[in-house]
Design an enzyme around this catalytic site. Structure first.
Site, PDB file in Angstrom:
ATOM      1  CB  CYS A  13      13.258 -55.021 -56.837  1.00  0.00           C
ATOM      2  SG  CYS A  13      12.263 -54.736 -58.311  1.00  0.00           S
ATOM      3  NE  ARG A  14      11.955 -53.553 -51.583  1.00  0.00           N
ATOM      4  CZ  ARG A  14      10.993 -53.313 -50.705  1.00  0.00           C
ATOM      5  NH1 ARG A  14      11.199 -52.410 -49.749  1.00  0.00           N
ATOM      6  NH2 ARG A  14       9.844 -53.936 -50.754  1.00  0.00           N
ATOM      7  CB  SER A  15      14.528 -60.019 -51.140  1.00  0.00           C
ATOM      8  OG  SER A  15      13.650 -60.489 -52.124  1.00  0.00           O
TER       9      SER A  15
END
Length: 160
Positions: A13-15
């Site tokens: 998701c984020r990275s």
């Protein structure tokens, strides 16, 4: 060349969102050849499962017209600490986990992405919150601030 590794818990998701947002930002500024940009996880489950990017991340990047390619989760490794110039985590727990994998940050390479902003804080994990919009805008804010920090410091003289 400035080597940047974005890190979150699962690298789905984020990275990877940060990886592709930052790649897009440097390409738009004509700096793509000055950077190597990747992402990784602090846990190994998604790597073992050969997990790709979360559909919410893909949809957010598409909606914002940020180009991306196929991405599969991988776990950060001790050799990454020596290789990358900056290891940018999404939250404090990531930093603790990164240090348990790579050791003590003797070279001051590990930071939260939003530590470069005027409001340092964690980036919430949309895996749990479901709010990919909030995550996207936090990442854009952090990446812009990181680029500004690099420019102000004239690191590796990439703006000559």
């Amino acid at each position: 060349m400035i080597k940047v590794l974005f890190v979150c818990l699962g690298n789905i998701c984020r990275s990877p969102m940060a990886q592709f947002v930052f790649k897009y930002m440097v390409e738009e500024r004509g700096l793509a050849d000055k950077f190597e940009i990747e992402s990784a996880a602090t846990e190994s489950y998604n790597e073992i499962c050969h997990a790709g990017m979360h559909h919410g991340t893909r949809e957010m990047l598409k909606a914002m017209h940020v180009p991306f390619e196929e991405h599969y989760s991988r776990r950060i490794r001790p050799v990454d600490y020596a290789y990358y110039d900056y290891i940018l985590a999404m939250d404090e727990h990531n930093i603790e986990d990164i240090q348990s994998i790579v050791g003590i940050d003797v070279d001051n390479k590990i930071h939260r992405l939003l530590d470069f902003t005027e409001q340092p804080r964690n980036i919430k994990d949309p895996w749990y919150t479901g709010n990919f919009d909030e995550t996207y805008w936090d990442i854009v804010t952090g990446c812009e601030a990181f680029l500004k920090w690099l420019k102000v410091g004239n690191y590796l003289k990439i703006w000559d």
